[in-house]
Design an enzyme around this catalytic site. Structure first.
Site, PDB file in Angstrom:
ATOM      1  N   LYS A  10     -10.533  18.830  -4.903  1.00 14.81           N
ATOM      2  CA  LYS A  10      -9.435  19.377  -4.607  1.00 14.81           C
ATOM      3  C   LYS A  10      -9.175  20.475  -5.580  1.00 14.81           C
ATOM      4  O   LYS A  10     -10.118  20.776  -6.539  1.00 14.81           O
ATOM      5  CB  LYS A  10      -8.280  18.210  -5.001  1.00 14.81           C
ATOM      6  CG  LYS A  10      -8.369  16.924  -4.250  1.00 14.81           C
ATOM      7  CD  LYS A  10      -7.871  17.460  -2.745  1.00 14.81           C
ATOM      8  CE  LYS A  10      -7.630  16.289  -1.610  1.00 14.81           C
ATOM      9  NZ  LYS A  10      -8.567  15.363  -1.647  1.00 14.81           N
TER      10      LYS A  10
HETATM   11  C1  LIG Z   1      -4.666  14.590   3.528  1.00 14.55           C
HETATM   12  C2  LIG Z   1      -5.135  13.585   2.635  1.00 14.55           C
HETATM   13  N1  LIG Z   1      -4.534  12.476   2.289  1.00 14.55           N
HETATM   14  C3  LIG Z   1      -4.683  11.571   1.226  1.00 14.55           C
HETATM   15  C4  LIG Z   1      -5.460  11.589   0.359  1.00 14.55           C
HETATM   16  C5  LIG Z   1      -6.058  10.438  -0.440  1.00 14.55           C
HETATM   17  O1  LIG Z   1      -6.263  11.021  -1.821  1.00 14.55           O
HETATM   18  P1  LIG Z   1      -7.167  10.133  -2.756  1.00 14.55           P
HETATM   19  O2  LIG Z   1      -8.618  10.484  -2.451  1.00 14.55           O
HETATM   20  O3  LIG Z   1      -6.890  10.799  -4.273  1.00 14.55           O
HETATM   21  O4  LIG Z   1      -6.748   8.814  -2.774  1.00 14.55           O
HETATM   22  C6  LIG Z   1      -6.513  12.601   0.642  1.00 14.55           C
HETATM   23  C7  LIG Z   1      -7.856  12.914  -0.213  1.00 14.55           C
HETATM   24  O5  LIG Z   1      -8.824  13.203   0.377  1.00 14.55           O
HETATM   25  C8  LIG Z   1      -6.108  13.632   1.555  1.00 14.55           C
HETATM   26  O6  LIG Z   1      -7.172  14.841   1.847  1.00 14.55           O
END
Ligand SMILES: Cc1ncc(COP(=O)(O)O)c(C=O)c1O
Length: 369
Positions: free
Chosen positions: A181
């Site tokens: 990210k």
């Molecule tokens: C659009 C979106 N939503 C939710 C997530 C979930 O985040 P995390 O991987 O921190 O749980 C991500 C991460 O890849 C994402 O790109």
């Protein structure tokens, strides 16, 4: 190998983490509140609640706005699977609606058509860091009595046409800090929001349902362990200090790609900023020309030392969603066409002009353009 993603981590991050290790307070220490304060200020939000992942943040935000078993939540099928999964965690149903072919974000017209008497909330996703049309969703939510939760996991640094940063509009917006990210804490997330009551609920539920005074013995509601450690928060603070530079570098790399790939017939590039919306660059995803074999292209790139991946697959066509909700091909044609042709190319702040040129060369060769 040119990797897909690569975080920028330096001495500042090392010092920050070592400082926490030496302090002995590895969780629920001072770095938590400091990171939350700084992050909230960054996006112009009154409050921010740090959580263990973007997924955890989505789960708690949906609970906080009142999503319960049997409810429906209208959302995008063109997203990372977590945005829909978080709805399913609560026994609610993600109701997908098609996307806009240019921004690739949930189409407000399609979303409104999907609203029923069971709809409790709408969950737009700022996909690939491009701001979703929040004024349109805010109107729909107002008129239909719905809550809004924004999936801003890919959109740190994005700004809406009205000048408000993504995450600064008041309703809960969820960011993710996984290693690819714009800002990373290894794993982690943040919910920004304006309503202190919702913030209190999220603070409690991320921490086993404990009361705000942190009394150990009584847990007055069901909670989870979705805490973010002080080690991760210290990393986040150090990353915030260099965020402007990292975002500028991502924008620079996107500019290089745009120049390099211009004129490749049939190849679609990420939409340019329009109408005052500004993307917070996260990934560089292209749609291959129709008729080009996507999987073969990914293999050809890998053979030449260039990492890439099909990104994103349509959520409704994943096995779990087909089986649980009976989805089939053809339901969301725009999303399905985009998803079938999308490839994420290597994209990270320290990417050099030479590396972009190499990706261009290999990609053009692979797709014959
Ligand atoms: C659009 C979106 N939503 C939710 C997530 C979930 O985040 P995390 O991987 O921190 O749980 C991500 C991460 O890849 C994402 O790109």
């Amino acid at each position: 190998m040119i990797p897909l993603a690569k975080p920028v981590l330096g001495e500042a991050e090392e010092r920050a983490v070592v400082e926490v290790l030496r302090s002995g307070q590895l969780s629920l220490g001072p770095k938590l509140a400091e990171f939350e304060r700084m992050f909230a200020a960054r996006v112009g939000s009154p409050y921010a609640c740090a959580v263990s992942s973007g997924t955890a943040g989505l789960h708690l935000a949906l609970r906080a706005v009142g999503v319960e078993a049997g409810d429906e939540v209208v959302t995008s099928p063109f997203s990372f699977v977590a945005s829909a999964n978080a709805v399913v965690y609560e026994g609610a149903r993600p109701v997908f609606a098609d996307i806009d072919p240019v921004t690739l974000n949930l189409d407000p017209v399609a979303a409104e058509a999907a609203v029923t008497e069971r709809t409790r909330a709408v969950l737009p996703v700022h996909i690939f860091g491009y701001p979703a049309d929040m004024p349109a969703f805010e109107r729909i939510a107002r008129e239909r009595g719905l809550a809004i939760v924004e999936d801003a996991c890919e959109a740190l640094g994005a700004v809406h046409a009205d000048g408000v940063a993504v995450g600064g509009r008041g309703h809960p917006a969820v960011f993710g800090f996984y290693a690819n990210k714009q800002l990373t804490t290894g794993e982690g997330g943040m919910v920004t929001l304006a309503d202190p009551a919702l913030g209190e609920r999220i603070d409690s539920e991320r921490n086993q349902g404990r009361a705000p005074d942190m009394g150990w013995l009584d847990h007055d509601r069901l909670g989870f362990n979705y805490r973010l450690s002080d080690i991760a928060c210290a990393l986040g603070i150090a990353q915030l200090a260099r965020l402007d530079g990292m975002l500028a570098d991502r924008a620079r790399v996107a500019g290089l790609y745009r120049e390099a790939l211009a004129g490749a017939e049939g190849l679609e590039l990420p939409c340019a900023d329009a109408g005052g919306n500004r993307r917070g660059w996260f990934v560089f995803v292209v749609q291959l020309p129709r008729g080009v074999d996507r999987d073969e292209t990914v293999r050809a790139l890998a053979a030449e030392g260039v990492q890439s991946k099909p990104y994103l697959p349509a959520i409704h066509l994943m096995s779990f969603y087909r089986e649980r909700f009976g989805h089939r091909e053809g339901e969301f044609p725009v999303c399905e066409d985009i998803a079938a042709r999308s490839v994420a190319l290597p994209f990270f702040p320290e990417m050099s002009e030479g590396q972009v040129a190499r990706v261009e060369e290999v990609l053009r060769e692979a797709i014959g353009r």
